[in-house]
Design a protein around this motif. Structure first.
Motif, PDB file in Angstrom:
ATOM      1  N   TYR A  51     -79.249  18.546 -19.563  1.00  0.00           N
ATOM      2  CA  TYR A  51     -79.070  17.096 -19.451  1.00  0.00           C
ATOM      3  C   TYR A  51     -78.157  16.718 -18.280  1.00  0.00           C
ATOM      4  N   ASP A  73     -76.040  12.034  -8.722  1.00  0.00           N
ATOM      5  CA  ASP A  73     -75.241  11.482  -9.819  1.00  0.00           C
ATOM      6  C   ASP A  73     -75.727  10.090 -10.229  1.00  0.00           C
ATOM      7  N   ARG A  74     -76.040   9.282  -9.229  1.00  0.00           N
ATOM      8  CA  ARG A  74     -76.453   7.899  -9.507  1.00  0.00           C
ATOM      9  C   ARG A  74     -77.765   7.827 -10.282  1.00  0.00           C
ATOM     10  N   TYR A  77     -79.012   8.838 -14.971  1.00  0.00           N
ATOM     11  CA  TYR A  77     -79.428   8.021 -16.115  1.00  0.00           C
ATOM     12  C   TYR A  77     -80.946   8.065 -16.349  1.00  0.00           C
ATOM     13  N   ARG A  80     -81.465  11.001 -18.522  1.00  0.00           N
ATOM     14  CA  ARG A  80     -80.899  10.772 -19.861  1.00  0.00           C
ATOM     15  C   ARG A  80     -81.798   9.886 -20.726  1.00  0.00           C
ATOM     16  N   ARG A  81     -82.540   8.989 -20.082  1.00  0.00           N
ATOM     17  CA  ARG A  81     -83.424   8.110 -20.858  1.00  0.00           C
ATOM     18  C   ARG A  81     -84.645   8.847 -21.407  1.00  0.00           C
ATOM     19  N   ILE A  85     -79.625  13.558 -27.260  1.00  0.00           N
ATOM     20  CA  ILE A  85     -78.662  14.654 -27.363  1.00  0.00           C
ATOM     21  C   ILE A  85     -77.850  14.492 -28.652  1.00  0.00           C
ATOM     22  N   ALA A 105     -77.727   2.509 -28.196  1.00  0.00           N
ATOM     23  CA  ALA A 105     -78.455   3.318 -27.210  1.00  0.00           C
ATOM     24  C   ALA A 105     -79.536   2.500 -26.502  1.00  0.00           C
ATOM     25  N   ILE A 109     -79.464   0.133 -22.301  1.00  0.00           N
ATOM     26  CA  ILE A 109     -80.499   0.317 -21.276  1.00  0.00           C
ATOM     27  C   ILE A 109     -81.337  -0.941 -21.132  1.00  0.00           C
TER      28      ILE A 109
ATOM     29  N   LYS B   2     -84.627  -8.859 -17.925  1.00  0.00           N
ATOM     30  CA  LYS B   2     -83.716  -7.768 -18.245  1.00  0.00           C
ATOM     31  C   LYS B   2     -82.362  -7.886 -17.536  1.00  0.00           C
ATOM     32  N   MET B   6     -78.743  -8.038 -19.410  1.00  0.00           N
ATOM     33  CA  MET B   6     -77.653  -7.102 -19.146  1.00  0.00           C
ATOM     34  C   MET B   6     -76.397  -7.832 -18.690  1.00  0.00           C
ATOM     35  N   ARG B 209     -73.142   6.938 -21.076  1.00  0.00           N
ATOM     36  CA  ARG B 209     -73.678   7.901 -20.100  1.00  0.00           C
ATOM     37  C   ARG B 209     -74.716   8.797 -20.731  1.00  0.00           C
ATOM     38  N   LEU B 210     -74.419   9.248 -21.971  1.00  0.00           N
ATOM     39  CA  LEU B 210     -75.334  10.156 -22.655  1.00  0.00           C
ATOM     40  C   LEU B 210     -76.694   9.519 -22.869  1.00  0.00           C
ATOM     41  N   VAL B 211     -76.709   8.246 -23.276  1.00  0.00           N
ATOM     42  CA  VAL B 211     -77.989   7.633 -23.629  1.00  0.00           C
ATOM     43  C   VAL B 211     -78.669   7.000 -22.426  1.00  0.00           C
ATOM     44  N   GLY B 212     -78.079   7.128 -21.234  1.00  0.00           N
ATOM     45  CA  GLY B 212     -78.798   6.729 -20.028  1.00  0.00           C
ATOM     46  C   GLY B 212     -78.559   5.304 -19.563  1.00  0.00           C
ATOM     47  N   ALA B 213     -77.350   4.784 -19.797  1.00  0.00           N
ATOM     48  CA  ALA B 213     -77.019   3.488 -19.200  1.00  0.00           C
ATOM     49  C   ALA B 213     -76.810   3.704 -17.704  1.00  0.00           C
ATOM     50  N   SER B 214     -77.296   2.760 -16.893  1.00  0.00           N
ATOM     51  CA  SER B 214     -77.130   2.919 -15.449  1.00  0.00           C
ATOM     52  C   SER B 214     -75.672   2.670 -15.071  1.00  0.00           C
ATOM     53  N   ASN B 215     -75.296   3.123 -13.888  1.00  0.00           N
ATOM     54  CA  ASN B 215     -73.908   2.979 -13.449  1.00  0.00           C
ATOM     55  C   ASN B 215     -73.458   1.536 -13.446  1.00  0.00           C
ATOM     56  N   VAL B 299     -68.533   8.050 -12.157  1.00  0.00           N
ATOM     57  CA  VAL B 299     -69.852   8.298 -12.768  1.00  0.00           C
ATOM     58  C   VAL B 299     -70.697   9.237 -11.902  1.00  0.00           C
TER      59      VAL B 299
END
Ligand SMILES: Nc1ncnc2c1ncn2[C@@H]1O[C@H](COP(=O)(O)OP(=O)(O)O)[C@@H](O)[C@H]1O
Ligand SMILES: [Mg+2]
Lengths: 232, 299
Positions: A51, A73-74, A77, A80-81, A85, A105, A109, B2, B6, B209-215, B299
């Motif tokens: 991951y 790094d950017r 995400y 991750r989507r 985990i 979660a 997003i 969206k 946000m 971060r784990l669930v994929g939120a953008s920076n 990040v």
């Protein structure tokens, strides 16, 4: 078809410890795989590289078509989507209800409201916690908290579910409950599951494919495997 | 759709955080408030000074008195040298005869005294009245003119203008320094406030971060939080600007000392100043929070 492919992967931490040596393997879509090995054998490191919490120092990692080793790094995400985990310590938000923890979660997003509601309820139903959606984490048993964490991990329908010792804090009975939930997700949703564990009883009972690591090296990759003490 | 959702979420989060950490935010808010009160006073003062120096400058005149024995040709020559000076706007000649008649018309006492003097005895002089374009150069011009042939003396508002301009200039400089220092302190305080809210929410951030939120989703609430601190900090200065200035204006009837120093009319001036204060507050807040996010939210 392979969901995950590793080629000559090496991970050396900045303190000089090499946690993974020259690892190559492929994991099929829809499979359920255990990663076993003694403490310090590199299980968590392998999961973390999948991951993109850690970057391999050598080699190539492909997860669902994404070149994880090269991912900026950017852009992490995006990876991750596509995956969920689960950890040994649940990692829930203590001041939010079961429902809010799972919805979190999707909210972060940017999912629309009615979609969030629908998906959260389905995920909580799948882990058998639909009757506890308004409870707070500290009102739940460890097994229930882990099921909330699993619901949060699968709420966005990921292709891949990574679990790092999800039963590590649970007694054998609660552990088997978690395994039933995971097996159910694997079967009904078709989610590929990779689970790191050192729980012999679980591995022997589930009869899934097994990756065995020893001191950072792959020593065994077996279909319908068991916990092989000699290999470890 | 969206992005709006946000943004709405970020703003809600930011407000929650400001409220939850209000005692923490209070230091930052107070500092912004103090800074912006000074900024507000500076804005009001400088607009007013600008306005009435312009007013004064408009009829700022150098009066050049000629020697008694100046001939017409010499006077014409002088006029030509005035025309060559870049800062001179307009030139007006007044002969001593004209001056005398003016004065005689103004009062009977002058009339009797002046009619007793012959042309040679008269203390009156032919004069040139020069309007200048830039008031700050007036003393330099006057000095220069004094050295010209046939000029007996020069006068221009007795140095009052000079003193006023240099006084405002030094006040302006001091204000700049104070405001810059206060802005730095404020930014420092905001950085620390945001740093603490970041660490208070580190668990939430790691899950995001784990669930994929953008920076941007992770960072935006904190940046907005700084902007909210700035906006809250500008409330008191804005009230102060609006009501304070109206009261001040009414109390002095719209001008200070004399009709020359006229104050800027409150509307729409106060709204403009309030807007400037609000924008400065929000920008300072944003600089602080962006700094904290860059430093403490990797990040
Ligand atoms: N962040 C890290 N920095 C340095 N060394 C690490 C780090 N994480 C793990 N290691 C080392 O890497 C090896 C493998 O660790 P890990 O992957 O956690 O094993 P396991 O999960 O199988 O117990 C161990 O020797 C461990 O000390
Ligand atoms: Mg581990």
């Amino acid at each position: 078809m392979d969901l995950i492919r590793l080629k000559n992967v090496e991970k050396k931490y900045s303190n000089g410890v090499t946690a993974i040596y020259n690892l190559s393997l492929a994991i099929e879509k829809g499979s359920f795989t255990f990663v076993i090995g003694g403490s310090g054998s590199g299980k968590s490191t392998l999961i973390k590289m999948l991951y993109r919490e850690e970057k391999p120092t050598k080699g190539q990692i492909i997860v669902g078509g994404l070149n994880v080793a090269k991912l900026r790094d950017r852009k992490v995400y995006k990876l991750r989507r596509k995956l969920g985990i689960v950890f040994q310590d649940y990692r829930l938000l203590p001041k939010q209800t079961v429902y809010e923890n799972v919805a979190f979660a999707l909210e972060v997003i940017g999912a629309p409201h009615d979609e969030i509601r629908k998906k959260v309820l389905v995920a909580l139903e799948d882990v058998g916690l639909k009757n506890k959606i308004h409870n707070y984490p500290d009102q739940l048993s460890g097994g229930e908290q882990q099921r909330v964490a699993i619901a949060r991990a699968i709420v966005n329908d990921p292709k891949l579910l990574l679990c790092d010792e999800p039963t590590g804090n649970l007694d054998p009975e609660k552990s088997m409950e978690i395994m039933k939930v995971l097996e159910d997700i694997n079967k009904r949703r078709g989610t590929t599951i990779i689970m790191a564990t050192h729980d012999k009883a679980i591995v022997d009972r589930m009869k899934k494919q097994v990756i065995t690591l020893k001191d950072g090296r792959l020593v065994n990759f077996k279909m319908k495997g068991t916990y092989n003490d000699e290999a470890i | 759709m969206k992005p709006f959702r946000m943004l709405g979420r970020s703003i809600r989060d930011a407000f929650k955080s400001v409220i939850r950490n209000f005692s923490l935010s209070l230091a930052s808010i107070s500092c912004i408030t103090i800074t912006l009160v000074i900024v507000a006073i500076a804005i009001i003062t400088s607009f007013n000074v600008e306005s009435f120096t312009k007013e004064i400058e408009r009829d700022l005149t150098i009066v050049v008195f000629l020697e008694n024995d100046t001939t017409e040709e010499e006077a014409a020559e002088l006029k030509k040298s005035f025309e060559d000076m870049p800062n001179v706007d307009s030139i007006e000649f007044e002969s001593k005869q004209q001056v005398k008649e003016q004065m005689q018309q103004e009062s009977d006492v002058f009339n009797t005294v002046l009619s007793e003097w012959s042309d040679e005895e008269s203390p009156l002089r032919d004069t040139y009245k020069l309007k200048v374009k830039d008031a700050t150069k007036i003393s330099k011009d006057a000095k220069e003119i004094k050295e010209f042939d046939n000029v007996s003396s020069v006068s221009y508002g007795e140095g009052m203008v000079d003193r006023m301009i240099s006084a405002f200039e030094s006040i302006e400089k001091i204000t700049y320094i104070v405001v810059i220092a206060l802005v730095l302190v404020t930014v420092f305080l905001i950085i620390n406030t945001i740093k603490l809210t970041i660490s208070a929410r580190s668990r939430e951030i790691s899950i995001m971060r784990l669930v994929g939120a953008s920076n941007i989703t992770i960072k935006l609430p904190f940046i907005i939080e700084g902007m909210i601190l700035g906006a809250i900090g500008s409330i008191v200065p804005i009230l102060f600007t609006t009501y304070g200035y109206i009261a001040f204006y009414n109390h002095f009837d719209g001008h200070l000392y004399s009709e020359v120093i006229r104050l800027v009319t409150p509307y729409p001036f106060i709204y403009q100043s309030a807007l400037i204060v609000l924008i400065i507050g929000i920008i300072v807040g944003m600089i602080g929070s962006a700094g904290a996010v860059r430093r403490y939210l990797k990040v």
